[in-house]
Design an enzyme around this catalytic site. Structure first.
Site, PDB file in Angstrom:
ATOM      1  N   VAL A 154       6.272  -6.303  -3.924  1.00  0.00           N
ATOM      2  CA  VAL A 154       5.177  -7.049  -3.828  1.00  0.00           C
ATOM      3  C   VAL A 154       4.900  -7.687  -2.299  1.00  0.00           C
ATOM      4  CG1 VAL A 154       3.304  -8.501  -4.805  1.00  0.00           C
ATOM      5  CG2 VAL A 154       5.022  -7.424  -6.374  1.00  0.00           C
ATOM      6  N   GLY A 208       3.695   4.095   8.638  1.00  0.00           N
ATOM      7  CA  GLY A 208       4.793   3.779   7.455  1.00  0.00           C
ATOM      8  C   GLY A 208       4.335   2.864   6.309  1.00  0.00           C
ATOM      9  N   ASP A 222      -1.073   1.734  -6.613  1.00  0.00           N
ATOM     10  CA  ASP A 222       0.023   0.941  -5.843  1.00  0.00           C
ATOM     11  C   ASP A 222      -0.373  -0.521  -6.195  1.00  0.00           C
ATOM     12  OD1 ASP A 222       2.329   0.489  -3.796  1.00  0.00           O
ATOM     13  OD2 ASP A 222       0.668  -0.567  -3.261  1.00  0.00           O
ATOM     14  N   LYS A 226       1.770  -3.371  -8.785  1.00  0.00           N
ATOM     15  CA  LYS A 226       2.263  -4.541  -8.331  1.00  0.00           C
ATOM     16  C   LYS A 226       1.653  -5.711  -9.451  1.00  0.00           C
ATOM     17  CE  LYS A 226       2.463  -3.285  -3.480  1.00  0.00           C
ATOM     18  NZ  LYS A 226       1.762  -2.700  -2.302  1.00  0.00           N
TER      19      LYS A 226
HETATM   20  N1  HSE Z   1       1.852   1.654   0.279  1.00  0.00           N
HETATM   21  C1  HSE Z   1       2.187   0.227   0.154  1.00  0.00           C
HETATM   22  C2  HSE Z   1       0.906  -0.531   0.782  1.00  0.00           C
HETATM   23  C3  HSE Z   1       3.532  -0.185   0.734  1.00  0.00           C
HETATM   24  O1  HSE Z   1       0.499   0.097   1.666  1.00  0.00           O
HETATM   25  O2  HSE Z   1       0.792  -1.909   0.573  1.00  0.00           O
HETATM   26  C4  HSE Z   1       3.935  -1.599   0.290  1.00  0.00           C
HETATM   27  O3  HSE Z   1       3.994  -1.607  -1.052  1.00  0.00           O
END
Ligand code: HSE
Length: 339
Positions: A154, A208, A222, A226
């Site tokens: 998180v 990244g 995503d 979390k």
């Molecule tokens: N793909 C996630 C984001 C990475 O963009 O927040 C971090 O958890």
């Protein structure tokens, strides 16, 4: 600390770069020293050496796409599975940094259980096991007298879990609300400057920030993962994804963004959770809402507590060194507090 890494993508490499660049300082200032003794990947191969792999060579081989380019040395093994490495009982901790799977959490979940069974500490950037099997993993870690930490899951290395679980221990947390996905916040911010959705997503991937499969980011999963982790860790509630109301930013057009701007508002993907449930939703915020000014890949979270009122944390939500640092901070916390 001797470490086995499962996965060696953006996060694993970021962590290795930190060890390469700050190893001496960490040892001098914090009496912390870590060695990577094993790395298991699907696409690059596997490496194991009980007295430690050479980090610069490991990073170079990874940059070339294959561990075949890692120099051969006596005692080096290229044929061990994750199970073999864990079973060798030479490592102190397992570092799970392979891509997240929010449907089954496998194969990572199996490795996490094996590691705890073998008495290894565990730190994860992979959200799957913490989102889907927190209670069992937590109970097993307690039974075995080892620690499970997951700061990276998180808000990258921004100390969300350390704040909630360590610094605020003794406060009850009633809710958490914020911007929990860096990729979508980056895309929304770039679209406001006129960039197209596709170009902004491509940039987020290059930097990244995005998951291996970026649909997880843009469709809201995503951030939802979390919320499952926060539900588990803050409220002891094992929500399923189906309990959360989840949508992403895929339906937000350039026109919507311009219309919001003209009305003095801004779209943000807002994630919130209470003991009763949670949601992830693209939301138009007035510009004077503090969350409206959180731009780029930055994330923010407001924890509503009983004794301290609201506490808001703003910081990196994704990125190579930023997430690599989360792994380091977990391992340093384990070293400070493990008996
Ligand atoms: N793909 C996630 C984001 C990475 O963009 O927040 C971090 O958890």
């Amino acid at each position: 600390m001797k470490l086995i890494l499962i996965g060696f993508g953006v996060v694993g490499q970021g962590f290795a770069e930190i060890l390469r660049d700050k190893g001496l300082e960490l040892q001098r200032k914090h009496n912390f020293a870590a060695q990577i003794i094993g790395v298991v990947t699907v696409s690059k191969g596997t490496l194991y050496h009980s007295s430690g792999l050479e980090i610069p060579s490991l990073l170079e081989a990874a940059a070339g796409g294959s561990f075949d380019n890692y120099p051969t040395q006596p005692g080096l093994r290229r044929d061990l599975t994750a199970g073999d490495m864990i079973g060798a009982r030479e490592a102190d901790a397992l570092v799970e940094v392979s891509p997240t799977n929010l449907e089954t959490a496998q194969p990572a979940l199996e490795y996490c259980h094996q590691a705890l069974d073998a008495g290894l500490h565990l730190t994860l950037a992979n959200k799957g096991p913490v989102a889907l099997d927190y209670a069992n993993l937590r109970a097993k870690a307690r039974d075995k007298g080892v620690q499970m930490r997951y700061e990276a899951t998180v808000m990258a290395g921004t100390p969300t879990m350390h704040l909630a679980e360590d610094a605020l221990a003794g406060c009850a947390i009633r809710s958490a609300r914020g911007i929990l996905n860096g990729t979508t916040n980056y895309i929304l911010t770039q679209m406001e400057t006129g960039m197209s959705y596709d170009d902004a997503l491509a940039q987020a991937q290059e930097l990244g920030y995005a998951e291996t499969d970026p649909r997880g980011d843009v469709e809201g999963w995503d951030a939802a993962g979390k919320l499952l982790i926060l539900g588990n860790a803050l409220f002891g509630r094992s929500f399923a994804l189906a309990d959360l109301d989840v949508s992403g930013i895929t339906k937000i057009s350039a026109g919507d963004i311009t219309a919001a701007k003209a009305a003095g508002q801004r779209y943000k993907l807002i994630a919130s959770v209470t003991p009763a449930g949670g949601s992830v939703k693209a939301t138009r915020l007035p510009l004077d809402d503090p969350l409206a000014s959180v731009g780029g890949s930055t994330n923010a979270i407001t924890l509503e507590t009983d004794l301290m009122g609201d506490i808001t944390l703003i910081g990196a939500g994704a990125g190579k060194l930023e997430t690599g640092y989360a792994i380091l901070s977990d391992l340093m916390a384990i070293k400070r507090t493990a008996h």
